[in-house]
Scaffold this motif. Structure first.
Motif, PDB file in Angstrom:
ATOM      1  N   GLN A   2      36.512 -39.896  37.843  1.00  0.00           N
ATOM      2  CA  GLN A   2      35.767 -39.245  36.755  1.00  0.00           C
ATOM      3  C   GLN A   2      34.595 -40.113  36.333  1.00  0.00           C
ATOM      4  O   GLN A   2      34.699 -41.340  36.350  1.00  0.00           O
ATOM      5  N   LEU A   3      33.515 -39.450  35.969  1.00  0.00           N
ATOM      6  CA  LEU A   3      32.358 -40.145  35.426  1.00  0.00           C
ATOM      7  C   LEU A   3      32.196 -39.699  33.984  1.00  0.00           C
ATOM      8  O   LEU A   3      31.979 -38.509  33.735  1.00  0.00           O
ATOM      9  N   ALA A   4      32.308 -40.633  33.069  1.00  0.00           N
ATOM     10  CA  ALA A   4      32.208 -40.320  31.638  1.00  0.00           C
ATOM     11  C   ALA A   4      30.865 -40.783  31.120  1.00  0.00           C
ATOM     12  O   ALA A   4      30.575 -41.985  31.138  1.00  0.00           O
ATOM     13  N   GLU A   5      30.064 -39.825  30.671  1.00  0.00           N
ATOM     14  CA  GLU A   5      28.722 -40.114  30.170  1.00  0.00           C
ATOM     15  C   GLU A   5      28.706 -40.108  28.652  1.00  0.00           C
ATOM     16  O   GLU A   5      29.456 -39.371  28.012  1.00  0.00           O
ATOM     17  N   SER A   6      27.817 -40.902  28.105  1.00  0.00           N
ATOM     18  CA  SER A   6      27.629 -40.903  26.653  1.00  0.00           C
ATOM     19  C   SER A   6      26.219 -41.388  26.344  1.00  0.00           C
ATOM     20  O   SER A   6      25.555 -41.984  27.201  1.00  0.00           O
ATOM     21  N   GLY A   7      25.787 -41.114  25.112  1.00  0.00           N
ATOM     22  CA  GLY A   7      24.520 -41.661  24.634  1.00  0.00           C
ATOM     23  C   GLY A   7      23.388 -40.683  24.473  1.00  0.00           C
ATOM     24  O   GLY A   7      22.328 -41.049  23.975  1.00  0.00           O
ATOM     25  N   GLY A   8      23.567 -39.435  24.878  1.00  0.00           N
ATOM     26  CA  GLY A   8      22.504 -38.474  24.700  1.00  0.00           C
ATOM     27  C   GLY A   8      22.321 -38.109  23.236  1.00  0.00           C
ATOM     28  O   GLY A   8      23.117 -38.488  22.381  1.00  0.00           O
ATOM     29  N   TYR A  93      22.397 -36.382  34.265  1.00  0.00           N
ATOM     30  CA  TYR A  93      23.654 -36.407  35.002  1.00  0.00           C
ATOM     31  C   TYR A  93      23.846 -37.765  35.669  1.00  0.00           C
ATOM     32  O   TYR A  93      22.940 -38.253  36.368  1.00  0.00           O
ATOM     33  N   CYS A  94      25.009 -38.319  35.476  1.00  0.00           N
ATOM     34  CA  CYS A  94      25.369 -39.550  36.171  1.00  0.00           C
ATOM     35  C   CYS A  94      25.892 -39.199  37.567  1.00  0.00           C
ATOM     36  O   CYS A  94      26.604 -38.200  37.743  1.00  0.00           O
ATOM     37  N   ASN A  95      25.543 -40.032  38.526  1.00  0.00           N
ATOM     38  CA  ASN A  95      26.003 -39.836  39.900  1.00  0.00           C
ATOM     39  C   ASN A  95      26.510 -41.157  40.452  1.00  0.00           C
ATOM     40  O   ASN A  95      25.905 -42.206  40.209  1.00  0.00           O
ATOM     41  N   ALA A  96      27.596 -41.099  41.177  1.00  0.00           N
ATOM     42  CA  ALA A  96      28.119 -42.292  41.839  1.00  0.00           C
ATOM     43  C   ALA A  96      28.453 -41.954  43.282  1.00  0.00           C
ATOM     44  O   ALA A  96      29.073 -40.916  43.548  1.00  0.00           O
ATOM     45  N   GLU A  97      28.062 -42.816  44.175  1.00  0.00           N
ATOM     46  CA  GLU A  97      28.444 -42.702  45.583  1.00  0.00           C
ATOM     47  C   GLU A  97      29.435 -43.830  45.841  1.00  0.00           C
ATOM     48  O   GLU A  97      29.090 -45.011  45.718  1.00  0.00           O
ATOM     49  N   LEU A  98      30.655 -43.453  46.150  1.00  0.00           N
ATOM     50  CA  LEU A  98      31.709 -44.448  46.201  1.00  0.00           C
ATOM     51  C   LEU A  98      32.753 -44.094  47.244  1.00  0.00           C
ATOM     52  O   LEU A  98      32.782 -42.971  47.770  1.00  0.00           O
ATOM     53  N   ARG A 106      32.071 -42.442  52.287  1.00  0.00           N
ATOM     54  CA  ARG A 106      31.469 -42.439  50.957  1.00  0.00           C
ATOM     55  C   ARG A 106      31.343 -41.015  50.449  1.00  0.00           C
ATOM     56  O   ARG A 106      30.869 -40.133  51.175  1.00  0.00           O
ATOM     57  N   GLY A 107      31.774 -40.802  49.206  1.00  0.00           N
ATOM     58  CA  GLY A 107      31.657 -39.494  48.579  1.00  0.00           C
ATOM     59  C   GLY A 107      30.738 -39.560  47.375  1.00  0.00           C
ATOM     60  O   GLY A 107      30.505 -40.634  46.813  1.00  0.00           O
ATOM     61  N   SER A 108      30.231 -38.409  46.977  1.00  0.00           N
ATOM     62  CA  SER A 108      29.316 -38.323  45.840  1.00  0.00           C
ATOM     63  C   SER A 108      30.001 -37.612  44.687  1.00  0.00           C
ATOM     64  O   SER A 108      30.571 -36.527  44.873  1.00  0.00           O
ATOM     65  N   TYR A 109      29.939 -38.230  43.512  1.00  0.00           N
ATOM     66  CA  TYR A 109      30.592 -37.691  42.330  1.00  0.00           C
ATOM     67  C   TYR A 109      29.579 -37.558  41.202  1.00  0.00           C
ATOM     68  O   TYR A 109      28.648 -38.368  41.090  1.00  0.00           O
ATOM     69  N   TRP A 110      29.810 -36.539  40.359  1.00  0.00           N
ATOM     70  CA  TRP A 110      28.877 -36.242  39.277  1.00  0.00           C
ATOM     71  C   TRP A 110      29.593 -36.172  37.936  1.00  0.00           C
ATOM     72  O   TRP A 110      30.743 -35.736  37.851  1.00  0.00           O
ATOM     73  N   GLY A 111      28.881 -36.582  36.904  1.00  0.00           N
ATOM     74  CA  GLY A 111      29.365 -36.370  35.554  1.00  0.00           C
ATOM     75  C   GLY A 111      29.006 -34.983  35.072  1.00  0.00           C
ATOM     76  O   GLY A 111      28.340 -34.212  35.770  1.00  0.00           O
ATOM     77  N   GLN A 112      29.444 -34.659  33.847  1.00  0.00           N
ATOM     78  CA  GLN A 112      29.228 -33.340  33.285  1.00  0.00           C
ATOM     79  C   GLN A 112      27.823 -33.168  32.733  1.00  0.00           C
ATOM     80  O   GLN A 112      27.373 -32.030  32.530  1.00  0.00           O
ATOM     81  N   GLY A 113      27.149 -34.265  32.476  1.00  0.00           N
ATOM     82  CA  GLY A 113      25.798 -34.191  31.930  1.00  0.00           C
ATOM     83  C   GLY A 113      25.777 -34.473  30.442  1.00  0.00           C
ATOM     84  O   GLY A 113      26.720 -34.149  29.715  1.00  0.00           O
ATOM     85  N   THR A 114      24.694 -35.079  30.002  1.00  0.00           N
ATOM     86  CA  THR A 114      24.491 -35.336  28.576  1.00  0.00           C
ATOM     87  C   THR A 114      23.053 -34.955  28.239  1.00  0.00           C
ATOM     88  O   THR A 114      22.120 -35.254  28.985  1.00  0.00           O
ATOM     89  N   LEU A 115      22.907 -34.253  27.118  1.00  0.00           N
ATOM     90  CA  LEU A 115      21.611 -33.683  26.764  1.00  0.00           C
ATOM     91  C   LEU A 115      20.752 -34.704  26.015  1.00  0.00           C
ATOM     92  O   LEU A 115      21.208 -35.315  25.036  1.00  0.00           O
ATOM     93  N   VAL A 116      19.527 -34.831  26.475  1.00  0.00           N
ATOM     94  CA  VAL A 116      18.534 -35.653  25.786  1.00  0.00           C
ATOM     95  C   VAL A 116      17.420 -34.730  25.307  1.00  0.00           C
ATOM     96  O   VAL A 116      16.814 -34.022  26.115  1.00  0.00           O
ATOM     97  N   THR A 117      17.184 -34.737  24.017  1.00  0.00           N
ATOM     98  CA  THR A 117      16.134 -33.922  23.418  1.00  0.00           C
ATOM     99  C   THR A 117      15.099 -34.845  22.790  1.00  0.00           C
ATOM    100  O   THR A 117      15.459 -35.737  22.013  1.00  0.00           O
ATOM    101  N   VAL A 118      13.852 -34.639  23.139  1.00  0.00           N
ATOM    102  CA  VAL A 118      12.772 -35.467  22.592  1.00  0.00           C
ATOM    103  C   VAL A 118      11.824 -34.539  21.838  1.00  0.00           C
ATOM    104  O   VAL A 118      11.103 -33.744  22.443  1.00  0.00           O
TER     105      VAL A 118
END
Length: 120
Positions: A2-8, A93-98, A106-118
């Protein structure tokens, strides 16, 4: 894995945000981690990535403003975004190749995404 994103979030033009992405689960080695983004009506684009050898790549549009760093002890990458512009607004979106095991490809994995609004 799992890829856990935060900070948006919402930030004014010229402001800063830091995104974090932690990879967890059965992981043997992480070879590349990075961030992509997708704005409404546009395709997904690579923003920045870092390899196991700490080689970094940045899209031209973010060079000099964004900094990608990696904490191998935590399987985490951080994207420090400074001098944000309205055109940086997107879902990131965070991506990891691991590899999950030594014998795996090697496989590619993605996070769910975090929204950045400017926006002001």
């Amino acid at each position: 894995v799992q890829l856990a994103e935060s900070g948006g979030g919402l930030v004014q033009p010229g402001g800063s945000l830091r995104l974090s992405c932690e990879a967890s689960g059965s992981i043997f080695s992480i070879e590349v981690m990075g961030w992509h983004r997708q704005a409404p009506g546009k395709g997904r684009e690579l923003v920045a990535r870092i390899t196991g050898g700490d080689n970094t790549y940045y899209a031209d549009s973010v060079k000099g403003r964004f900094t990608l760093s990696r904490d191998n002890t935590k399987n985490t990458v951080y994207l420090q975004m400074n001098s944000l512009k309205p055109e940086d607004a997107a879902v990131y979106y965070c991506n990891a190749e691991l590899r999950r095991h030594a014998s795996d490809y090697r496989g590619s994995y993605w996070g769910q995404g975090t929204l950045v609004t400017v926006s002001s």
